[in-house]
Design a protein around this motif. Sequence first.
Motif, PDB file in Angstrom:
ATOM      1  N   SER A  25      27.495 -49.417   3.834  1.00 15.26           N
ATOM      2  CA  SER A  25      27.169 -50.472   4.778  1.00 15.26           C
ATOM      3  C   SER A  25      26.455 -51.618   4.071  1.00 15.26           C
ATOM      4  O   SER A  25      25.506 -51.382   3.310  1.00 15.26           O
ATOM      5  CB  SER A  25      26.269 -49.906   5.884  1.00 15.26           C
ATOM      6  N   GLN A  26      26.911 -52.836   4.303  1.00 16.21           N
ATOM      7  CA  GLN A  26      26.270 -54.002   3.705  1.00 16.21           C
ATOM      8  C   GLN A  26      25.820 -54.966   4.802  1.00 16.21           C
ATOM      9  O   GLN A  26      26.510 -55.140   5.818  1.00 16.21           O
ATOM     10  CB  GLN A  26      27.239 -54.736   2.774  1.00 16.21           C
ATOM     11  N   SER A  27      24.671 -55.573   4.560  1.00 15.88           N
ATOM     12  CA  SER A  27      24.188 -56.570   5.517  1.00 15.88           C
ATOM     13  C   SER A  27      23.490 -57.704   4.782  1.00 15.88           C
ATOM     14  O   SER A  27      22.911 -57.489   3.710  1.00 15.88           O
ATOM     15  CB  SER A  27      23.232 -55.901   6.513  1.00 15.88           C
ATOM     16  N   PRO A  28      23.575 -58.912   5.338  1.00 17.63           N
ATOM     17  CA  PRO A  28      24.409 -59.303   6.471  1.00 17.63           C
ATOM     18  C   PRO A  28      25.878 -59.400   6.060  1.00 17.63           C
ATOM     19  O   PRO A  28      26.199 -59.378   4.879  1.00 17.63           O
ATOM     20  CB  PRO A  28      23.852 -60.681   6.836  1.00 17.63           C
ATOM     21  N   SER A  29      26.764 -59.545   7.021  1.00 16.75           N
ATOM     22  CA  SER A  29      28.183 -59.735   6.713  1.00 16.75           C
ATOM     23  C   SER A  29      28.423 -61.122   6.153  1.00 16.75           C
ATOM     24  O   SER A  29      29.255 -61.301   5.255  1.00 16.75           O
ATOM     25  CB  SER A  29      29.035 -59.540   7.964  1.00 16.75           C
ATOM     26  N   GLY A  73      18.631 -73.716  -3.330  1.00 15.35           N
ATOM     27  CA  GLY A  73      17.237 -73.595  -3.703  1.00 15.35           C
ATOM     28  C   GLY A  73      16.482 -72.484  -2.999  1.00 15.35           C
ATOM     29  O   GLY A  73      15.392 -72.087  -3.439  1.00 15.35           O
ATOM     30  N   LYS A  74      17.059 -71.980  -1.907  1.00 16.17           N
ATOM     31  CA  LYS A  74      16.409 -70.887  -1.176  1.00 16.17           C
ATOM     32  C   LYS A  74      16.706 -69.552  -1.850  1.00 16.17           C
ATOM     33  O   LYS A  74      17.671 -69.400  -2.569  1.00 16.17           O
ATOM     34  CB  LYS A  74      16.915 -70.835   0.267  1.00 16.17           C
ATOM     35  N   ASP A  75      15.869 -68.550  -1.561  1.00  7.13           N
ATOM     36  CA  ASP A  75      16.106 -67.189  -2.036  1.00  7.13           C
ATOM     37  C   ASP A  75      16.839 -66.401  -0.955  1.00  7.13           C
ATOM     38  O   ASP A  75      16.632 -66.622   0.231  1.00  7.13           O
ATOM     39  CB  ASP A  75      14.780 -66.478  -2.328  1.00  7.13           C
ATOM     40  N   VAL A  76      17.709 -65.472  -1.392  1.00  6.69           N
ATOM     41  CA  VAL A  76      18.398 -64.614  -0.440  1.00  6.69           C
ATOM     42  C   VAL A  76      18.319 -63.156  -0.895  1.00  6.69           C
ATOM     43  O   VAL A  76      18.217 -62.881  -2.098  1.00  6.69           O
ATOM     44  CB  VAL A  76      19.889 -64.998  -0.253  1.00  6.69           C
ATOM     45  N   GLU A  77      18.367 -62.262   0.077  1.00  9.79           N
ATOM     46  CA  GLU A  77      18.402 -60.822  -0.199  1.00  9.79           C
ATOM     47  C   GLU A  77      19.618 -60.219   0.486  1.00  9.79           C
ATOM     48  O   GLU A  77      19.836 -60.430   1.685  1.00  9.79           O
ATOM     49  CB  GLU A  77      17.137 -60.133   0.324  1.00  9.79           C
ATOM     50  N   LEU A  78      20.380 -59.468  -0.268  1.00 10.81           N
ATOM     51  CA  LEU A  78      21.553 -58.796   0.251  1.00 10.81           C
ATOM     52  C   LEU A  78      21.294 -57.291   0.167  1.00 10.81           C
ATOM     53  O   LEU A  78      20.826 -56.793  -0.853  1.00 10.81           O
ATOM     54  CB  LEU A  78      22.796 -59.167  -0.561  1.00 10.81           C
ATOM     55  N   ARG A  79      21.664 -56.596   1.241  1.00 13.92           N
ATOM     56  CA  ARG A  79      21.330 -55.176   1.311  1.00 13.92           C
ATOM     57  C   ARG A  79      22.586 -54.304   1.248  1.00 13.92           C
ATOM     58  O   ARG A  79      23.628 -54.664   1.787  1.00 13.92           O
ATOM     59  CB  ARG A  79      20.600 -54.898   2.623  1.00 13.92           C
ATOM     60  N   CYS A  80      22.442 -53.156   0.589  1.00 14.67           N
ATOM     61  CA  CYS A  80      23.524 -52.179   0.514  1.00 14.67           C
ATOM     62  C   CYS A  80      22.975 -50.795   0.826  1.00 14.67           C
ATOM     63  O   CYS A  80      22.013 -50.343   0.205  1.00 14.67           O
ATOM     64  CB  CYS A  80      24.161 -52.175  -0.873  1.00 14.67           C
ATOM     65  N   THR A 116      15.706 -48.438  -4.133  1.00 16.16           N
ATOM     66  CA  THR A 116      14.507 -47.688  -3.763  1.00 16.16           C
ATOM     67  C   THR A 116      14.862 -46.274  -3.350  1.00 16.16           C
ATOM     68  O   THR A 116      15.800 -46.059  -2.554  1.00 16.16           O
ATOM     69  CB  THR A 116      13.779 -48.399  -2.612  1.00 16.16           C
ATOM     70  N   GLY A 117      14.128 -45.310  -3.905  1.00 14.23           N
ATOM     71  CA  GLY A 117      14.307 -43.918  -3.514  1.00 14.23           C
ATOM     72  C   GLY A 117      15.700 -43.394  -3.785  1.00 14.23           C
ATOM     73  O   GLY A 117      16.130 -42.414  -3.162  1.00 14.23           O
ATOM     74  N   GLY A 118      16.412 -44.018  -4.694  1.00 15.21           N
ATOM     75  CA  GLY A 118      17.749 -43.557  -5.024  1.00 15.21           C
ATOM     76  C   GLY A 118      18.762 -43.778  -3.925  1.00 15.21           C
ATOM     77  O   GLY A 118      19.853 -43.204  -3.967  1.00 15.21           O
ATOM     78  N   SER A 119      18.440 -44.643  -2.953  1.00 12.17           N
ATOM     79  CA  SER A 119      19.371 -44.850  -1.849  1.00 12.17           C
ATOM     80  C   SER A 119      19.675 -46.329  -1.669  1.00 12.17           C
ATOM     81  O   SER A 119      20.467 -46.890  -2.417  1.00 12.17           O
ATOM     82  CB  SER A 119      18.808 -44.236  -0.574  1.00 12.17           C
ATOM     83  N   VAL A 120      18.991 -46.974  -0.746  1.00 12.59           N
ATOM     84  CA  VAL A 120      19.277 -48.373  -0.406  1.00 12.59           C
ATOM     85  C   VAL A 120      19.011 -49.284  -1.603  1.00 12.59           C
ATOM     86  O   VAL A 120      18.060 -49.088  -2.361  1.00 12.59           O
ATOM     87  CB  VAL A 120      18.403 -48.816   0.788  1.00 12.59           C
ATOM     88  N   SER A 121      19.896 -50.279  -1.751  1.00 13.88           N
ATOM     89  CA  SER A 121      19.732 -51.257  -2.824  1.00 13.88           C
ATOM     90  C   SER A 121      19.663 -52.662  -2.245  1.00 13.88           C
ATOM     91  O   SER A 121      20.318 -52.960  -1.239  1.00 13.88           O
ATOM     92  CB  SER A 121      20.899 -51.156  -3.803  1.00 13.88           C
ATOM     93  N   THR A 122      18.884 -53.503  -2.898  1.00 15.52           N
ATOM     94  CA  THR A 122      18.779 -54.904  -2.510  1.00 15.52           C
ATOM     95  C   THR A 122      19.090 -55.774  -3.714  1.00 15.52           C
ATOM     96  O   THR A 122      18.519 -55.583  -4.787  1.00 15.52           O
ATOM     97  CB  THR A 122      17.356 -55.232  -2.011  1.00 15.52           C
ATOM     98  N   LEU A 123      20.003 -56.709  -3.526  1.00 14.67           N
ATOM     99  CA  LEU A 123      20.329 -57.713  -4.543  1.00 14.67           C
ATOM    100  C   LEU A 123      19.647 -59.007  -4.125  1.00 14.67           C
ATOM    101  O   LEU A 123      19.872 -59.485  -3.006  1.00 14.67           O
ATOM    102  CB  LEU A 123      21.835 -57.905  -4.657  1.00 14.67           C
ATOM    103  N   CYS A 172      29.371 -54.136  -2.657  1.00 12.03           N
ATOM    104  CA  CYS A 172      28.610 -52.979  -3.116  1.00 12.03           C
ATOM    105  C   CYS A 172      29.522 -51.754  -3.024  1.00 12.03           C
ATOM    106  O   CYS A 172      30.384 -51.672  -2.134  1.00 12.03           O
ATOM    107  CB  CYS A 172      27.383 -52.789  -2.232  1.00 12.03           C
ATOM    108  N   ALA A 173      29.357 -50.834  -3.948  1.00  8.56           N
ATOM    109  CA  ALA A 173      30.131 -49.594  -3.924  1.00  8.56           C
ATOM    110  C   ALA A 173      29.230 -48.443  -4.330  1.00  8.56           C
ATOM    111  O   ALA A 173      28.232 -48.635  -5.036  1.00  8.56           O
ATOM    112  CB  ALA A 173      31.333 -49.675  -4.862  1.00  8.56           C
TER     113      ALA A 173
END
Lengths: 117, 115
Positions: B5-9, B16-23, B70-77, B92-93
């Motif tokens: 699952s990835q968010s946001p779609s 110039g802004k920072d972004v975080e992508l979640r997997c 974090t914790g070997g699970s969720v990742s943030t780019l 993400c895979a």
Amino acid sequence: AQTVTQSQPEMSVQEAETVTLSCTYDTSENNYYLFWYKQPPSRQMILVIRQEAYKQQNATENRFSVNFQKAAKSFSLKISDSQLGDTAMYFCAFMKRRETSGSRLTFGEGTQLTVNP
Amino acid sequence: GAGVSQSPSNKVTEKGKDVELRCDPISGHTALYWYRQSLGQGLEFLIYFQGNSAPDKSGLPSDRFSAERTGGSVSTLTIQRTQQEDSAVYLCASSLMWTVITEAFFGQGTRLTVV
């Protein structure tokens, strides 16, 4: 470093016919895996077929088969009886075999396949 | 969950802004990969996590890019000070540890647009 080359940016085929997508790769490794992934417009990457380099027999999955030529470093995908749902971008990919650590997938540039009715 | 699952779609951000992508990978999968796919292009490797080993960061294009798991699970780019050339789909895979033949399962990606 490994490289994967797909020399056909676009291909088209008539429904029910057969089409072959080409892929060549360059590596000094002896143990590795090769994959074909399909990416429809939904963006979801889907594994189509995989081949272990140590196996001489070509992999097959229903209408999908590969022609793996290890000495020539060639890995083509044949789709038989093409269906409209096969329309997608197809990526060839390479992965080194590592017993404990795994490794990255290296992708080709992709081939856009269109199946025409 | 059943898949990666990835968010946001989709994410539109100003230059110039920072972004975080979640997997969120498949439960139990020890390997996690991030790829970038520019319009009509192939997949460019960014970073690879495997269990507790040091990540393979060799594909990150600049120091504006970073990732953690974090914790070997969720990742943030995280992409800092975004540029227009960062616009792409980020995929993400995840996969099981390579003791047996397995495959990488992909999420549907985050489409990032920098305006």
